[in-house]
Each structure stands twice: as structure tokens, then as C-alpha cells.
Design a protein around this motif. Structure first.
Motif, PDB file in Angstrom:
ATOM      1  N   MET A 248       0.832  -1.204   0.000  1.00 41.45           N
ATOM      2  CA  MET A 248       0.000   0.000   0.000  1.00 41.45           C
ATOM      3  C   MET A 248       0.867   1.255   0.000  1.00 41.45           C
ATOM      4  N   SER A 249       0.267   2.346  -0.462  1.00 42.04           N
ATOM      5  CA  SER A 249       0.940   3.636  -0.336  1.00 42.04           C
ATOM      6  C   SER A 249       0.940   4.048   1.133  1.00 42.04           C
ATOM      7  N   HIS A 250       1.799   5.037   1.465  1.00 44.67           N
ATOM      8  CA  HIS A 250       1.889   5.452   2.876  1.00 44.67           C
ATOM      9  C   HIS A 250       0.559   6.038   3.347  1.00 44.67           C
ATOM     10  N   GLU A 251      -0.110   6.803   2.497  1.00 45.18           N
ATOM     11  CA  GLU A 251      -1.396   7.396   2.854  1.00 45.18           C
ATOM     12  C   GLU A 251      -2.436   6.316   3.128  1.00 45.18           C
ATOM     13  N   ALA A 252      -2.511   5.328   2.212  1.00 41.40           N
ATOM     14  CA  ALA A 252      -3.493   4.264   2.386  1.00 41.40           C
ATOM     15  C   ALA A 252      -3.182   3.426   3.609  1.00 41.40           C
ATOM     16  N   ALA A 253      -1.877   3.181   3.865  1.00 34.45           N
ATOM     17  CA  ALA A 253      -1.492   2.378   5.020  1.00 34.45           C
ATOM     18  C   ALA A 253      -1.892   3.062   6.332  1.00 34.45           C
ATOM     19  N   GLU A 254      -1.641   4.362   6.441  1.00 34.90           N
ATOM     20  CA  GLU A 254      -2.021   5.077   7.660  1.00 34.90           C
ATOM     21  C   GLU A 254      -3.529   5.095   7.840  1.00 34.90           C
ATOM     22  N   HIS A 255      -4.243   5.263   6.744  1.00 38.13           N
ATOM     23  CA  HIS A 255      -5.698   5.281   6.807  1.00 38.13           C
ATOM     24  C   HIS A 255      -6.234   3.928   7.278  1.00 38.13           C
ATOM     25  N   ARG A 256      -5.699   2.843   6.698  1.00 36.70           N
ATOM     26  CA  ARG A 256      -6.176   1.507   7.080  1.00 36.70           C
ATOM     27  C   ARG A 256      -5.844   1.199   8.533  1.00 36.70           C
ATOM     28  N   ALA A 257      -4.640   1.589   8.959  1.00 38.29           N
ATOM     29  CA  ALA A 257      -4.261   1.335  10.347  1.00 38.29           C
ATOM     30  C   ALA A 257      -5.192   2.065  11.308  1.00 38.29           C
ATOM     31  N   ALA A 258      -5.529   3.313  10.991  1.00 33.64           N
ATOM     32  CA  ALA A 258      -6.449   4.075  11.841  1.00 33.64           C
ATOM     33  C   ALA A 258      -7.815   3.418  11.881  1.00 33.64           C
ATOM     34  N   GLU A 259      -8.267   2.908  10.750  1.00 31.84           N
ATOM     35  CA  GLU A 259      -9.551   2.198  10.712  1.00 31.84           C
ATOM     36  C   GLU A 259      -9.525   0.966  11.603  1.00 31.84           C
ATOM     37  N   ARG A 260      -8.445   0.177  11.470  1.00 36.70           N
ATOM     38  CA  ARG A 260      -8.350  -1.058  12.250  1.00 36.70           C
ATOM     39  C   ARG A 260      -8.328  -0.771  13.756  1.00 36.70           C
ATOM     40  N   MET A 261      -7.747   0.370  14.131  1.00 36.94           N
ATOM     41  CA  MET A 261      -7.655   0.710  15.551  1.00 36.94           C
ATOM     42  C   MET A 261      -8.891   1.453  16.033  1.00 36.94           C
ATOM     43  N   GLY A 262      -9.879   1.638  15.151  1.00 38.63           N
ATOM     44  CA  GLY A 262     -11.139   2.241  15.543  1.00 38.63           C
ATOM     45  C   GLY A 262     -11.088   3.732  15.693  1.00 38.63           C
ATOM     46  N   VAL A 263     -10.059   4.391  15.100  1.00 45.01           N
ATOM     47  CA  VAL A 263      -9.941   5.837  15.229  1.00 45.01           C
ATOM     48  C   VAL A 263     -11.009   6.538  14.398  1.00 45.01           C
ATOM     49  N   TYR A 264     -11.188   6.085  13.134  1.00 45.66           N
ATOM     50  CA  TYR A 264     -12.242   6.659  12.303  1.00 45.66           C
ATOM     51  C   TYR A 264     -12.528   5.702  11.167  1.00 45.66           C
ATOM     52  N   SER A 265     -13.591   6.003  10.488  1.00 47.20           N
ATOM     53  CA  SER A 265     -13.970   5.236   9.301  1.00 47.20           C
ATOM     54  C   SER A 265     -14.108   6.194   8.135  1.00 47.20           C
ATOM     55  N   CYS A 266     -13.573   5.810   7.006  1.00 47.73           N
ATOM     56  CA  CYS A 266     -13.558   6.708   5.854  1.00 47.73           C
ATOM     57  C   CYS A 266     -14.760   6.481   4.975  1.00 47.73           C
ATOM     58  N   ASP A 267     -15.434   7.595   4.636  1.00 44.10           N
ATOM     59  CA  ASP A 267     -16.522   7.529   3.665  1.00 44.10           C
ATOM     60  C   ASP A 267     -16.163   8.302   2.395  1.00 44.10           C
ATOM     61  N   CYS A 268     -15.053   9.052   2.448  1.00 45.54           N
ATOM     62  CA  CYS A 268     -14.738   9.926   1.327  1.00 45.54           C
ATOM     63  C   CYS A 268     -14.016   9.200   0.200  1.00 45.54           C
ATOM     64  N   ASP A 269     -13.176   8.252   0.511  1.00 45.91           N
ATOM     65  CA  ASP A 269     -12.405   7.553  -0.513  1.00 45.91           C
ATOM     66  C   ASP A 269     -12.472   6.051  -0.244  1.00 45.91           C
TER      67      ASP A 269
END
Length: 379
Positions: A248-269
Motif C-alpha cells: 500500500m501507499s503510505h497514505e493508504a497504510a495510515e488510513h487503514r491502520a487508523a480504521e483497524r484501531m477504531g480511530v475513524y472510518s472513511c466515507d470519502c475515498d
């Protein structure tokens, strides 16, 4: 009866007519073209009946194109078209196979037939028709490739297993017989070669497929990110490294990690919120089958080839007559397997068959010569 008109092809590929009557040879050739176009269109329609979806539409489009070519020859022949003529032997064989089998073999034969179209050098055929035939070859090649891919694994095992059995056991039998040992020794050597080779092939295929399955299993993601994510330190988030390692790209990796840890869920992308840990359908290229099934298949394929050279000895023949009979039987089998390879690869069945024959009999002749030498030295 009106005077038929001959045709010539202009540089742009259109057909102009002249008052000179076509020769009997022209009429005969055009009538043959007409019969073959009708037969080829029928082949594509027969194949279309055995398929659905996109492949069916493609085959029906090919049949429609052959119909346009048929109309061209009908226009040229006019009243000289006469009664329907029999198609060429090749076209009739294709039709028979399409009606009764409809397999990749038919498409491979059709591909070869399209590649041998005479329209490129015939002045009575338009450039568009010659171009059509070239495109048809590529279309049929694509359809045949789908079938080749579907059976590539089992076909490879069957051909190589049977060929190995044919060549190795014929070589063994020829070498043993050349040393001058009794016929029973030659027979038992052949049986031992059959069993040893078949078991070796089976064991090798089992290890190969088993290792491939284990390798695929080791490369698939586990569910550890789901269970470990809630306990990770947000400030020292090593979960990002997992997704970076998966490409994954660095942006996608950080986003996925935050999702897995329950920080937020993305609806935009949504593309950043993939779920690779969820069960996915296996890739068709990774469907390697059962290790035991592969082993049994390899054993049987090798044995089916290896039994051919010892058949004359099993039925009581001995000496030179047994060797000639064994060589003949194996030669016929090698021609057959080579021809099948040629058909499926879109090349000449005869050329591939002769190549297989030369390789097999060459190996047998070499071991026969070594057997003679060994027998002379020992004797």
C-alpha cells in the motif's frame, strides 16, 4: 444464360467487373471458396450453441462475417454457382468435431485454418476479405487461449507424463535387450522401470503441488491485524508497517491502520478502505488442486506410456521382433501426443509429431548402442 463477369482488385480493395468470362479454373476455385465459407460459418454456429455470454456473441459474429464472404462468391459466380459443392476435407472435419465435441481442439484447428486463408494472394478476393481472415485468426486464437489456459495444468501432466513413460521405458528396454540378456530379464526390467518411474513421477508431483499449496498459504494475509489492532499504541503504530509491506501507499497504510484501531472510518475515498483480511475467492491461477490427485494422475499418465514398450514382451514376443514391435507402438504413440500438442499450440500437428518421434526414437537408439557396447565389453 448471361455472360459471367470476372473481377480484379483495385488498390483500395474494391472489386471492378469486366466482360471477360471467368475461366473454368476460376469458377472451380470460387465454388470451393463458397463451400468452405459455408462450412466455416456452420462450424462457428455449432460452437456458439455450446457456449454462452461473450464467447457465444463472438462466435456468432464470426459466422456472420463468413456469411458476408459467402455472399461475395455468390455474386461473382451468379448462375454458375450451381448445386452446393462439398467443403474441403479440413472444413468437414472441423464441422464434425464442432458438432460432436465443441472443444478447444476445434478452436485450435479453426485458428490454423484461418491462418492458411488464400485470400491474400487471390485477385478475386477483396483486401477487406483478406484482412477479415487475418483478424479472424487472432479472434479464434484468443478464444482458443482461454481453453488452453483452462486445461494447461492437466494437459501438461498428461503429455509430459505419458511421453516420459514412453521414451524412458523404451530406452530401458532397448538398452537391456542390446546387452543380450534373456527376454524375461528385459520384461522384468521394463516392469521395474514402469513402477520406478511412475512412483517417482507421483512422488515428485505430490511434493511439487504440496509445496506450492504451502507457499500460497504462507503468502496469504492472516487475521492478526483484526485481533491485535485494539491493543496497539496509537503513537507508535506498527500496524502501518503491515500495510506498507503489503504494497500500500503510505497514505493508504495510515488510513487503514487508523480504521483497524477504531480511530475513524472513511466515507470519502472507498479505495482506501479495502478489506484484504476478509476471505476472498482464490485466484484461478492459484488453484493448483489436490496434491494426492496430482500424484495419482502423474502415476497413471507415466504408467500408461511406460507400459507400451513392454506390451510385445508381455504377449510372448522376443528378440528383434519384440524390439521392432515396441519401437513401432511407441512411435505411433509419440506421433499422437506430438500431434495433440501441435493442435493445441496452433502449429503443425505433423511437425510436432515428427519432432516427438525423432526425440523418442533417438533416445532409444542411443541407449541401444550403449547396450551393445556394454554387452560386448562385458561379454
Amino acid at each position: 444464360m448471361r455472360t459471367p463477369k470476372s473481377t480484379v482488385q483495385t488498390p483500395k480493395g474494391t472489386v471492378q467487373t469486366h466482360r471477360e468470362a471467368p475461366s473454368p479454373a476460376d469458377i472451380k476455385r470460387w465454388r470451393q471458396y463458397l463451400a468452405d465459407e459455408r462450412a466455416e460459418a456452420a462450424v462457428y454456429r455449432e460452437l456458439a450453441q455450446r457456449r454462452d455470454g461473450e464467447e457465444r456473441e463472438i462466435l456468432l459474429s464470426l459466422a456472420e462475417a463468413e456469411g458476408r464472404h459467402e455472399a461475395h462468391w455468390l455474386r461473382l459466380l451468379g448462375e454458375q454457382a450451381g448445386m452446393p459443392r462439398a467443403a474441403s476435407t479440413r472444413s468437414r472435419m472441423l464441422g464434425f468435431l464442432a458438432r460432436h465435441f465443441g472443444s478447444v481442439f476445434v478452436l485450435a484447428l479453426a485458428q490454423r485454418a484461418e491462418s492458411r486463408s488464400p485470400y491474400a494472394t487471390d485477385p478475386a478476393a477483396t483486401r477487406a476479405m483478406a484482412a477479415d481472415e487475418q483478424i479472424h485468426e487472432e479472434v479464434v486464437r484468443g478464444l482458443a487461449t482461454r481453453g488452453r489456459n483452462r486445461l494447461s495444468g492437466s494437459f501438461r501432466a498428461a503429455v509430459f507424463g505419458a511421453n516420459d513413460g514412453l521414451v524412458s521405458n523404451l530406452s530401458l528396454v532397448m538398452g537391456m535387450a542390446a546387452t543380450g540378456v534373456p527376454t524375461t530379464v528385459v520384461l522384468f526390467s521394463g516392469v521395474a522401470g514402469l513402477l520406478a518411474g511412475a512412483l517417482s513421477m507421483g512422488a515428485g508431483e505430490y511434493v511439487s503441488v504440496r509445496s506450492q499449496l504451502e507457499l500460497l498459504k504462507a503468502t496469504r494475509p492472516t487475521q492478526v491485524t483484526l485481533s491485535a489492532a485494539p491493543s496497539l499504541d496509537i503513537e507508535h503504530n506498527e500496524l502501518v508497517l503491515v500495510y506498507l509491506a503489503r504494497g500500500m501507499s503510505h497514505e493508504a497504510a495510515e488510513h487503514r491502520a487508523a480504521e483497524r484501531m477504531g480511530v475513524y472510518s472513511c466515507d470519502c475515498d472507498p479505495s482506501l478502505s479495502l478489506h484484504p483480511e476478509e476471505d476472498q475467492a482464490p485466484d484461478e491461477h492459484e488453484a493448483v488442486g489436490s496434491a494426492w490427485g496430482a500424484a495419482l494422475s502423474s502415476f497413471c499418465f507415466f504408467a500408461s506410456g511406460a507400459i507400451v514398450p513392454i506390451l510385445p514382451f508381455i504377449f510372448g514376443l522376443g528378440g528383434f521382433a519384440a524390439l521392432v514391435t515396441a519401437g513401432t507402438l511407441v512411435g505411433v504413440a509419440l506421433l499422437g501426443t506430438g500431434a495433440v500438442v501441435g493442435l493445441l499450440s496452433g502449429t503443425s500437428p505433423l511437425t510436432r509429431g515428427l519432432r516427438q518421434l525423432a526425440i523418442g526414437l533417438g533416445a532409444a537408439a542411443a541407449t541401444y548402442g550403449l547396450g551393445l557396447l556394454f554387452g560386448t565389453v562385458v561379454g
